[in-house]
Design a protein around this motif. Structure first.
Motif, short mmCIF file in Angstrom:
data_model
loop_
_atom_site.label_atom_id
_atom_site.label_comp_id
_atom_site.label_asym_id
_atom_site.label_seq_id
_atom_site.Cartn_x
_atom_site.Cartn_y
_atom_site.Cartn_z
N THR A 258 0.84 -1.19 0.00
CA THR A 258 0.00 0.00 0.00
C THR A 258 0.88 1.25 0.00
OG1 THR A 258 -0.10 0.04 2.41
CG2 THR A 258 -1.80 -1.22 1.27
N SER A 259 0.35 2.31 -0.58
CA SER A 259 1.13 3.55 -0.70
C SER A 259 1.29 4.24 0.64
CB SER A 259 0.46 4.49 -1.70
OG SER A 259 -0.88 4.79 -1.29
N ARG A 260 0.42 3.93 1.57
CA ARG A 260 0.53 4.49 2.91
C ARG A 260 -0.17 3.56 3.87
NH1 ARG A 260 -4.37 6.42 4.48
NH2 ARG A 260 -5.83 7.19 2.90
N ARG A 261 0.07 3.76 5.12
CA ARG A 261 -0.57 2.92 6.12
C ARG A 261 -2.07 3.20 6.10
NH1 ARG A 261 1.26 -0.03 10.42
NH2 ARG A 261 -0.28 -0.47 12.05
N ILE A 262 -2.82 2.14 6.14
CA ILE A 262 -4.28 2.26 6.13
C ILE A 262 -4.80 1.86 7.49
CG2 ILE A 262 -6.43 1.48 5.06
CD1 ILE A 262 -4.81 0.76 2.58
N PHE A 263 -5.56 2.73 8.09
CA PHE A 263 -6.14 2.46 9.41
C PHE A 263 -7.57 1.99 9.24
CE2 PHE A 263 -2.71 4.01 11.98
CZ PHE A 263 -2.08 4.95 11.19
N GLY A 264 -7.97 1.15 10.15
CA GLY A 264 -9.36 0.69 10.10
C GLY A 264 -9.63 -0.30 8.99
N ILE A 265 -8.63 -1.11 8.66
CA ILE A 265 -8.84 -2.11 7.62
C ILE A 265 -9.79 -3.18 8.11
CG2 ILE A 265 -7.74 -3.97 6.32
CD1 ILE A 265 -5.30 -2.27 6.08
N THR A 266 -10.76 -3.49 7.28
CA THR A 266 -11.68 -4.57 7.61
C THR A 266 -11.08 -5.91 7.15
OG1 THR A 266 -13.56 -3.09 7.35
CG2 THR A 266 -14.00 -5.47 7.29
N HIS A 267 -10.62 -5.91 5.91
CA HIS A 267 -9.94 -7.11 5.42
C HIS A 267 -9.06 -6.77 4.22
CE1 HIS A 267 -13.73 -7.50 2.87
NE2 HIS A 267 -12.77 -7.41 1.97
N ILE A 268 -8.17 -7.68 3.93
CA ILE A 268 -7.34 -7.63 2.72
C ILE A 268 -7.62 -8.91 1.96
CG2 ILE A 268 -5.01 -7.58 1.79
CD1 ILE A 268 -4.13 -6.17 4.33
N GLY A 269 -7.78 -8.78 0.66
CA GLY A 269 -8.12 -9.95 -0.12
C GLY A 269 -7.35 -10.04 -1.41
N TRP A 270 -7.31 -11.24 -1.91
CA TRP A 270 -6.76 -11.50 -3.24
C TRP A 270 -7.89 -12.09 -4.09
CZ3 TRP A 270 -2.09 -10.09 -5.10
CH2 TRP A 270 -1.10 -9.73 -4.19
N TYR A 271 -8.05 -11.53 -5.27
CA TYR A 271 -9.01 -12.03 -6.25
C TYR A 271 -8.23 -12.39 -7.50
CZ TYR A 271 -13.07 -10.31 -3.62
OH TYR A 271 -14.04 -10.10 -2.67
N ARG A 272 -8.89 -13.12 -8.38
CA ARG A 272 -8.25 -13.40 -9.66
C ARG A 272 -9.31 -13.40 -10.75
NH1 ARG A 272 -6.59 -19.83 -8.98
NH2 ARG A 272 -8.64 -20.70 -9.52
N GLN A 273 -8.83 -13.14 -11.95
CA GLN A 273 -9.72 -13.14 -13.10
C GLN A 273 -9.00 -13.77 -14.27
OE1 GLN A 273 -11.36 -9.32 -14.21
NE2 GLN A 273 -13.05 -10.30 -15.27
N ALA A 274 -9.51 -14.90 -14.70
CA ALA A 274 -8.97 -15.57 -15.88
C ALA A 274 -9.65 -15.01 -17.11
CB ALA A 274 -9.19 -17.08 -15.78
N THR A 275 -9.02 -15.16 -18.23
CA THR A 275 -9.56 -14.65 -19.48
C THR A 275 -10.93 -15.25 -19.74
OG1 THR A 275 -7.33 -14.41 -20.38
CG2 THR A 275 -9.15 -14.40 -21.95
N GLY A 276 -11.90 -14.37 -19.98
CA GLY A 276 -13.24 -14.82 -20.29
C GLY A 276 -14.07 -15.24 -19.10
N LYS A 277 -13.53 -15.07 -17.91
CA LYS A 277 -14.25 -15.47 -16.70
C LYS A 277 -14.43 -14.28 -15.77
CE LYS A 277 -12.79 -20.30 -16.72
NZ LYS A 277 -12.23 -21.41 -15.90
N GLN A 278 -15.34 -14.45 -14.83
CA GLN A 278 -15.57 -13.40 -13.85
C GLN A 278 -14.48 -13.40 -12.78
OE1 GLN A 278 -19.58 -14.02 -12.39
NE2 GLN A 278 -20.41 -12.63 -13.92
N ARG A 279 -14.31 -12.25 -12.18
CA ARG A 279 -13.36 -12.15 -11.08
C ARG A 279 -13.89 -12.96 -9.90
NH1 ARG A 279 -10.89 -6.31 -9.76
NH2 ARG A 279 -10.62 -6.52 -12.00
N GLU A 280 -12.98 -13.68 -9.25
CA GLU A 280 -13.40 -14.54 -8.14
C GLU A 280 -12.47 -14.37 -6.95
OE1 GLU A 280 -13.28 -18.57 -9.57
OE2 GLU A 280 -11.17 -18.48 -10.12
#
Length: 114
Positions: free
Chosen positions: A23-45
Motif C-alpha cells: 500500500t502507498s501508505r498505512r491504512i487504518f481501520g482495515i476490515t480485510h485484505i483480499g486477493w481475487y483473480r480473473q482468468a480470461t473470459g471469466k468473472q473475477r473470483e
C-alpha cells in the motif's frame, strides 16, 4: 491509497509463486485484505481473504495450496501459492476494504504452464 501488486510471472505446473501487495501508505481501520483473480473470459473470483483480526478464508479451489498473510509494519500483504495448476492462470488482484471503501491494485499476471 494505491495498491501495488507484484510477484506474478510464468511458472511450471507444480511450482510456486509469492505475490505481494504493497500500500502507498498505512491504512487504518482495515476490515480485510483480499486477493481475487480473473482468468480470461471469466468473472473475477475471490481467492483468499484475511480479516483485521487475522482470520483467513480461502476459496475451495486453493485450500491447502495458497496462504494469505500480512505484515502490518510494512503495510504489505502476501499470497504464497504452491502446487500451482494450469487453472490458476489469471490476473491476480489485491484489495483492501476500509469501512465501506474498497481499494484495488492493478493486478499481476500469473501464468502456469504444464
Amino acid at each position: 491509497v494505491q495498491l501495488q501488486a507484484s510477484g506474478g510471472g510464468l511458472v511450471q505446473a507444480g511450482g510456486s509463486l509469492r505475490l505481494s501487495c504493497a500500500t502507498s501508505r498505512r491504512i487504518f481501520g482495515i476490515t480485510h485484505i483480499g486477493w481475487y483473480r480473473q482468468a480470461t473470459g471469466k468473472q473475477r473470483e475471490l481467492v483468499a481473504l484475511i480479516t483485521s483480526g487475522g482470520s483467513r478464508n480461502y476459496a475451495d479451489f486453493v485450500k491447502g495450496r495458497f496462504t494469505i498473510s500480512r505484515d502490518n509494519g510494512e503495510n504489505t500483504a502476501y499470497l504464497q501459492m504452491n502446487s500451482l495448476k494450469d487453472e490458476d492462470t489469471a490476473v491476480y488482484y489485491c484489495t483492501v476494504r476500509q469501512g465501506s471503501l474498497d481499494y484495488w491494485g492493478q493486478g499481476t499476471q500469473v501464468t502456469v504452464s504444464s
